[in-house]
Design a protein around this motif. Structure first.
Motif, PDB file in Angstrom:
ATOM      1  N   ALA A  33     -39.123  -5.299  -5.686  1.00 35.78           N
ATOM      2  CA  ALA A  33     -39.731  -4.412  -4.691  1.00 35.78           C
ATOM      3  C   ALA A  33     -38.749  -3.280  -4.410  1.00 35.78           C
ATOM      4  N   GLY A  34     -37.921  -3.409  -3.343  1.00 31.21           N
ATOM      5  CA  GLY A  34     -36.995  -2.344  -2.986  1.00 31.21           C
ATOM      6  C   GLY A  34     -35.983  -2.017  -4.055  1.00 31.21           C
ATOM      7  N   THR A  35     -35.597  -3.013  -4.851  1.00 34.83           N
ATOM      8  CA  THR A  35     -34.617  -2.771  -5.917  1.00 34.83           C
ATOM      9  C   THR A  35     -35.140  -1.785  -6.954  1.00 34.83           C
ATOM     10  N   PHE A  36     -36.456  -1.660  -7.038  1.00 34.49           N
ATOM     11  CA  PHE A  36     -37.058  -0.679  -7.944  1.00 34.49           C
ATOM     12  C   PHE A  36     -36.487   0.712  -7.668  1.00 34.49           C
ATOM     13  N   GLY A  37     -36.346   1.051  -6.394  1.00 34.85           N
ATOM     14  CA  GLY A  37     -35.818   2.363  -6.036  1.00 34.85           C
ATOM     15  C   GLY A  37     -34.379   2.538  -6.465  1.00 34.85           C
ATOM     16  N   ALA A  38     -33.581   1.493  -6.300  1.00 40.52           N
ATOM     17  CA  ALA A  38     -32.174   1.572  -6.700  1.00 40.52           C
ATOM     18  C   ALA A  38     -32.043   1.732  -8.205  1.00 40.52           C
ATOM     19  N   LEU A  39     -32.860   1.001  -8.938  1.00 41.93           N
ATOM     20  CA  LEU A  39     -32.803   1.080 -10.397  1.00 41.93           C
ATOM     21  C   LEU A  39     -33.244   2.459 -10.875  1.00 41.93           C
ATOM     22  N   ALA A  40     -34.321   2.981 -10.299  1.00 40.37           N
ATOM     23  CA  ALA A  40     -34.795   4.308 -10.677  1.00 40.37           C
ATOM     24  C   ALA A  40     -33.742   5.373 -10.359  1.00 40.37           C
ATOM     25  N   HIS A  42     -48.371  -3.950  -3.949  1.00 38.62           N
ATOM     26  CA  HIS A  42     -47.107  -3.993  -4.676  1.00 38.62           C
ATOM     27  C   HIS A  42     -46.710  -2.587  -5.125  1.00 38.62           C
ATOM     28  N   ALA A  43     -47.668  -1.821  -5.638  1.00 35.43           N
ATOM     29  CA  ALA A  43     -47.378  -0.459  -6.078  1.00 35.43           C
ATOM     30  C   ALA A  43     -46.884   0.394  -4.917  1.00 35.43           C
ATOM     31  N   GLY A  44     -47.484   0.202  -3.743  1.00 37.73           N
ATOM     32  CA  GLY A  44     -47.044   0.960  -2.576  1.00 37.73           C
ATOM     33  C   GLY A  44     -45.617   0.650  -2.184  1.00 37.73           C
ATOM     34  N   MET A  45     -45.237  -0.620  -2.271  1.00 40.66           N
ATOM     35  CA  MET A  45     -43.859  -1.005  -1.969  1.00 40.66           C
ATOM     36  C   MET A  45     -42.890  -0.345  -2.943  1.00 40.66           C
ATOM     37  N   LEU A  46     -43.266  -0.294  -4.200  1.00 42.71           N
ATOM     38  CA  LEU A  46     -42.401   0.301  -5.212  1.00 42.71           C
ATOM     39  C   LEU A  46     -42.255   1.801  -4.988  1.00 42.71           C
TER      40      LEU A  46
END
Length: 460
Positions: A136-143, A168-172
């Protein structure tokens, strides 16, 4: 300015510009091929001219990209194919197409050279595909890390793959520091999954529903911000013209010679550029299918490319007429060049992953055994006299043979340590190795593979 550039598309010396993206990921298995092929299919079926490329050595992903785009797919690799070759192919594609898609290799920064190196060299904006099914939130860090790890890297945005649903898409999306980097999400699903096996994806020709899978993936992508963008809304890249890395041979070294090339589901690892080189050398190309039991057509030399003989060992073993025609060819002193899977079929026996031993073609003494782990991977080069072929190796098998290697390939920049390379076996006119050659790296060395005279292996 872009219109002026493309107005001169017929001039090979003029720059060319078109929409272009490099589809990358943080690692293998994230869905790069699915997304790249879906994007190509989405625009191709809308009537646009699309050209796709694969970054790095690969025989399998290009099958899907070619089916999706409707055009041949070439490899781009700053070492194996060379910068000049990459630049010339990108320029030609931009001159003829409205959209250029380059699929990356492994993770964005993996390998040397990496997909990031290619993007930086040619100004290709990177679109990152991230498998987000367990985050979820880690998606932002990875991007954020992918975008900013290398300052100045051209960037287009990020697309989430294997997403559970809208929530789920909204969280990402909310996890991104820059919401305008969001290009959408593809759901988890099996209707457009591309099946895999050892070495990579299953080839399109082995699936009756390959195009249906691509259409389903394109339909899913069409519902995303990326899919809704018109081609004019995608980043545009200018590609300058450059002279070819090496001109066509001044002498057609294979003129008047017919090359028989195995080509079917068991022997399908063929770069389109390699066929172009053989034709440029003057050879007449004649294809045959070992799986269908076809005997050798009349020819002066044979090329047995890589593929999956281990998946078809039983079928290959029963075709006695083919085995006998190969034996007659060799007895007449006519050359055979066998790469990886092609070499595997030349040994006495092949033991598959299930432990079954199959009689093969018996032109090389010894035995091949499949393993569950990789036995060889990476770039390699082979010196023949004063010429050097670049290429690579990728295999899950090993061979046991009384033959002493006539030479070894070496890794680029790795010195001349034989243990780092692949053995090359020579018995009479048969030349065989796990090494996959990129013929365009040396016309002269390529010709020597298919000529009956000694080919000048550098024993180093």
């Amino acid at each position: 300015m872009d219109a002026a550039l493309n107005a001169h598309a017929g001039d090979p010396a003029a720059p060319a510009a078109c929409a272009a993206l490099l589809v990358a990921a943080p690692a293998s298995g994230q869905g790069k091929t699915t997304v790249a092929a879906a994007l190509a299919r989405l625009h191709a079926r809308q009537g646009r001219r699309v050209r796709a490329f694969k970054c790095g050595p690969d025989f399998l992903d290009p099958h899907w990209l070619a089916l999706a785009s409707g055009a041949p797919v070439h490899s781009l690799d700053l070492w194996m194919t060379g910068e000049a070759d990459c630049r010339a192919r990108l320029h030609a594609a931009a001159s003829a197409a409205e959209l250029v898609i380059v699929e990356g290799v492994m993770g964005l920064f993996d390998g040397s050279p990496s997909a990031a190196d290619l993007a930086e060299r040619f100004g290709l904006p990177v679109m990152a595909v991230i498998d987000a099914q367990a985050m979820a939130g880690t998606f932002g860090a990875l991007a954020y890390g992918l975008q900013n790890f290398r300052p100045g890297l051209p960037w287009a945005g990020v697309l989430a793959n294997r997403v559970a649903g809208e929530r789920h898409a909204g969280m990402l999306k909310d996890a991104l520091r820059e919401p305008d980097q969001w290009l959408g999400a593809l759901p988890r699903g099996t209707d457009f999954a591309l099946p895999e096996r050892h070495l990579g994806l299953v080839a399109t020709g082995e699936l009756g529903d390959a195009m249906a899978r691509l259409d389903a993936a394109a339909d899913a992508l069409a519902a995303t911000p990326l899919g809704r963008l018109p081609v004019e809304g995608l980043p545009r890249v200018r590609f300058d013209a450059v002279a070819p890395a090496q001109p066509a041979p001044s002498a057609p070294l294979l003129a008047g010679r017919t090359l028989a090339i195995a080509r079917d589901a068991a022997f399908s690892f063929i770069y389109p550029a390699n066929l172009d080189v053989l034709s440029a050398l003057g050879a007449q190309l004649s294809f045959f299918s070992p799986l269908a039991g076809e005997v050798l057509p009349p020819c002066d030399a044979v090329w047995l490319p890589g593929g999956y003989p281990e998946l078809h060992a039983g079928a290959l073993a029963v075709h006695v007429a083919l085995r006998e025609s190969l034996a007659r060819h060799v007895a007449q002193g006519k050359p055979v060049w066998a790469e990886c899977g092609g070499m595997m079929a030349l040994f006495d026996t092949l033991t598959t992953a299930d432990g079954q031993a199959h009689r093969m073609w018996g032109l090389l003494p010894g035995h091949v055994r499949m393993h569950k782990r990789l036995a060889g991977l990476g770039p390699q080069q082979l010196t023949l006299g004063d010429a050097t072929l670049r290429g690579h190796t990728f295999h899950y098998s090993s061979c046991e043979t009384p033959l002493a290697p006539s030479a070894h390939t070496v890794r680029p920049g790795g010195g001349r340590t034989a243990s780092a390379g692949e053995a090359l076996y020579v018995q009479g006119p048969v030349r065989a190795s796990y090494f996959h050659a990129w013929f365009a790296s040396s016309f002269a060395a390529t010709a020597r593979l298919f000529l009956p005279a000694p080919i000048g292996f550098d024993h180093g």
